[in-house]
Design a protein around this motif. Structure first.
Motif, PDB file in Angstrom:
ATOM      1  N   ALA A 271       0.829  -1.212   0.000  1.00 42.82           N
ATOM      2  CA  ALA A 271       0.000   0.000   0.000  1.00 42.82           C
ATOM      3  C   ALA A 271       0.858   1.255   0.000  1.00 42.82           C
ATOM      4  N   ALA A 272       1.929   1.248   0.798  1.00 45.05           N
ATOM      5  CA  ALA A 272       2.795   2.429   0.887  1.00 45.05           C
ATOM      6  C   ALA A 272       3.456   2.731  -0.445  1.00 45.05           C
ATOM      7  N   ILE A 273       3.977   1.679  -1.082  1.00 42.94           N
ATOM      8  CA  ILE A 273       4.652   1.897  -2.362  1.00 42.94           C
ATOM      9  C   ILE A 273       3.664   2.400  -3.411  1.00 42.94           C
ATOM     10  N   LEU A 274       2.487   1.762  -3.464  1.00 44.75           N
ATOM     11  CA  LEU A 274       1.479   2.207  -4.427  1.00 44.75           C
ATOM     12  C   LEU A 274       1.024   3.633  -4.136  1.00 44.75           C
ATOM     13  N   ALA A 275       0.815   3.947  -2.848  1.00 48.33           N
ATOM     14  CA  ALA A 275       0.352   5.282  -2.479  1.00 48.33           C
ATOM     15  C   ALA A 275       1.374   6.339  -2.847  1.00 48.33           C
ATOM     16  N   LEU A 276       2.621   6.073  -2.554  1.00 43.55           N
ATOM     17  CA  LEU A 276       3.646   7.073  -2.824  1.00 43.55           C
ATOM     18  C   LEU A 276       3.911   7.194  -4.325  1.00 43.55           C
TER      19      LEU A 276
END
Length: 724
Positions: A271-276
């Motif tokens: 989620a973090a990688i996709l969000a950023l």
């Protein structure tokens, strides 16, 4: 001109807006904010979301009125003018680029939890891919955002729901220990988490049905993201020991490991990688449209507004933005720069709220499909709170915002100003208000005719010039059957005593009194003559005026040589210290003037000048011509000035006509008398204004100086100069 294709629907709008927000705001900043405010960081996120609402409403309104690429730049440029538009465009472009770079660099630490990879090369590779995607087209960009946001929200939803049962109430102890100062400081820091809410407005030109989809997208994504932020942060604080995640590079992963184990960590990392990545993707998409829009308005080179025939995207603008992004990732300490850019973003949000006021109060064509509720209180609230939050960003952030502003101003004067002559709706709105205030003052002053006027004769003048000054004064007092006091002031050296011998009348004095008092019958008003002997003429004039209680002083003020002007003419001292109005006359004769001109080049006509012109015109059966420079105006300027002159004409009892003149020396015809406002700065007038009228009228000129109590304050005069 090629247009951008409208192919972004509501789902894409929501995805772009949510994806632009859910990035560093939730995966990086909570750890930093916890160090400042403790558990109250939960309130900080809720408060920041609330404070974004005014800008979201304002931007939604303006986006439906002007669905054009460029977003913030378009609104501020149209509302506040090219200068502030340049500042907003350049600053927001850099700000979004900085945030995109921060998002990529900030996402890599999450990736490093799974793989041992070098940070900068990975960030540069991701940036290159996103730049290529944006070059391919907005439709592909919007679809990518939808996929990213769906996967990201699913992972975050699982983390929040799965971790909620593990929340420990003890972790919320000492909730407000940091006090209001800590809460506000944390709010200022996390405020940037919501900056992406209005990014969609910068691609408004590509949105289907913008009147519906833009407000729904902006306000819907803000409400959703605020609730999501508060829920995630509340869980994050509740499941971790106090202080255990403060300062961590991967705070959400730390919390997930305690509640969901390794599977939860993997989900959060995804989620973090996709969000950023989505934050950076939306940043490239929206920031690249700023140079595109600025180029179309001639605020940037024309090559930046070129749209590719094959791809349908502004390739040059995207390429330039991508190059800046890559340079920032490779060479700049991005976290510090992002904080500086965030401070500027807060300032831009405040300007957005002011731009709505400018559009609504100005005369520019403005017809939004969506209107902000509670106008203008919402905009005032947003502006004030924006300034307050800006003060919480620290001196370095403020200095950076100032640096970006100064650089933008430099670009404006070097590149933009020679090419652009537009002005913003705010300038016209302020000009109209200044004009209304000036008309109100004129209306109240028209009934205040002077009852007694002092004609101060301070130089050796021939009888014709004395006659002209008394005739002018008589025209001023005639409406109220007033009196003219003509006084010859004689100055003797300081070493000569003021004895009775000094006051003995000469034959010249007797002749002066006789011919002056005889003017009573000629002019139909009482005329009194006198002589005053003193060591200091200027003090004698002011003292006589004060003791007698006269309403105005009329005196000659012929053009002097530069040296005399710098040393000072005594009558200048009288202007500054007189207890009444002062009229200085460049005396070329006064013989039943019919055509009286009111001249002004830096503001509305002075109420005193209008009063004098009307009195003279009425006494001589003449009319007034309103002179105003024709070659200093935009179309909006000319329209507002015309309306102002029309309203002024209706107030006066004599015939009035408006005449535009050229400041290069052209004028319609020679007037009989010209009346104008005196310069605010006598030193400037002395140095640069040998004949303080444009153009030289070839007739007697009356320069008026109202008494001190009626002089507009410095700020008011500067505002008049800027807007008129």
């Amino acid at each position: 001109m090629k247009e951008l294709e409208r192919d972004l629907g509501l789902l894409s709008v929501l995805a772009i807006s949510i994806g632009a927000m859910i990035g560093s705001g939730i995966f990086i900043l909570p750890a930093l904010a916890l160090e400042i405010a403790g558990p109250a960081v939960i309130v900080a996120y809720a408060l920041a979301g609330l404070l974004v609402v005014p800008a979201a409403l304002s931007k939604s309104e303006m986006a439906t009125a002007m669905p054009e690429a460029g977003g913030t730049y378009i609104y501020i440029e149209r509302g506040m003018g090219p200068l502030l538009g340049t500042i907003a465009g350049v600053g927001t472009w850099f700000s979004l680029s900085f945030k995109g770079a921060l998002a990529l660099v900030g996402g890599v630490p999450y990736l490093l939890l799974l793989f041992d990879l070098p940070l900068k090369p990975v960030a540069l590779g991701l940036a290159a891919v996103l730049i290529l995607v944006n070059v391919v087209g907005a439709k592909q960009t919007g679809r990518l955002q939808v996929v990213i946001v769906v996967v990201m929200l699913a992972a975050l939803g699982w983390f929040t729901a799965g971790s909620a049962p593990s929340v420990q109430s003890a972790n919320y102890a000492n909730f407000f220990d940091a006090g209001i100062g800590g809460l506000l400081a944390a709010t200022g820091l996390v405020f940037v988490s919501y900056a992406g809410v209005t990014k969609v407005a910068s691609v408004a030109e590509e949105v289907e049905n913008p009147g519906r989809n833009i407000p729904l997208g902006i306000l819907g994504s803000l409400a959703f993201t605020t609730v999501l932020y508060v829920a995630i942060v509340a869980v994050l604080v509740g499941v971790t020991d106090p202080g255990s995640v403060a300062g961590s590079l991967t705070p959400v992963a730390v919390a997930a490991e305690q509640t969901l184990g390794q599977v939860g960590v993997v989900a959060v990392i995804l989620a973090a990688i996709l969000a950023l990545i989505s934050t950076a993707n939306a940043g490239i998409l929206s920031s690249s449209r700023y140079p595109f829009a600025m180029s179309r308005d001639k605020l940037a080179p024309p090559s930046l507004s070129a749209v590719s025939d094959r791809l349908g995207t502004p390739v040059n603008s995207i390429t330039l933005t991508g190059a800046v992004l890559l340079v920032l990732i490779a060479f700049v300490p991005i976290l510090d720069i992002a904080k500086l850019a965030s401070a500027f973003q807060i300032m831009v949000f405040a300007m957005i709220n002011l731009a709505v006021v400018a559009f609504r109060e100005g005369s520019a064509e403005y017809d939004p499909e969506f209107t902000s509720p509670l106008y203008p209180w919402v905009q005032i609230f947003g502006t004030i709170t924006g300034v307050l939050l800006l003060t919480q960003m620290g001196t370095i952030a403020l200095a950076g915002a100032v640096l970006i502003t100064v650089a933008s101003v430099g670009w404006y004067f070097l590149y933009v100003r020679p090419r652009v002559s537009r002005e913003g709706a705010a300038t016209d709105a302020i000009r109209r208000q200044v004009g209304r205030d000036a008309l109100t003052e004129v209306e109240s002053s028209l009934s205040e005719n002077p009852r007694e006027v002092l004609v101060a004769l301070t130089k050796n003048a021939d009888e014709a010039r004395e006659h002209a000054l008394v005739a002018l004064a008589a025209d001023l007092v005639r409406p109220d059957d007033g009196r003219v006091v003509a006084v010859r002031f004689e100055e003797i050296p300081d070493q000569a005593p003021l004895t009775e011998d000094a006051t003995v009348q000469s034959s010249s004095d007797i002749s002066f009194e006789t011919r002056t008092e005889a003017l009573s019958e000629e002019f139909g008003v009482d005329v009194e003559a006198d002589e005053i002997v003193s060591h200091d003429t200027k003090h004698a004039v002011v003292n006589f005026a004060a003791n007698r209680g006269v309403d105005s002083i009329v005196a000659e003020h012929e053009p002097l040589r530069l040296r005399s002007r710098l040393v000072g003419d005594p009558i200048d001292w009288v202007v500054r210290h007189a207890p009444c109005d002062v009229l200085l006359v460049d005396n070329l004769g006064y013989d039943n003037p019919k055509r009286i001109v009111l001249s002004e080049d830096s503001g509305p006509y002075s109420p005193l000048a209008v009063n004098v012109a009307e009195a003279v015109a009425a006494s001589n059966g003449g009319g007034i011509s309103l002179w105003y420079p024709a070659d200093r105006s935009t179309d909006e300027h000319r329209r507002t000035i015309t309306e102002y002159q029309s309203e002024l004409s209706e107030m006066l009892s004599v015939p009035v006509r408006a005449e535009s003149i050229r400041t290069d020396g052209g004028q319609p015809s020679r007037p009989d008398l010209l009346v104008r406002r005196g310069a605010d700065d006598r030193v400037r007038d002395a140095l640069f204004d040998e004949r303080p009228v444009f153009p030289s009228p070839g007739c007697t000129t009356v320069t008026v100086y109202p008494r001190e109590s009626r002089r507009p304050p410095f700020a008011r005069r500067m505002l008049e100069r800027v807007t008129f």
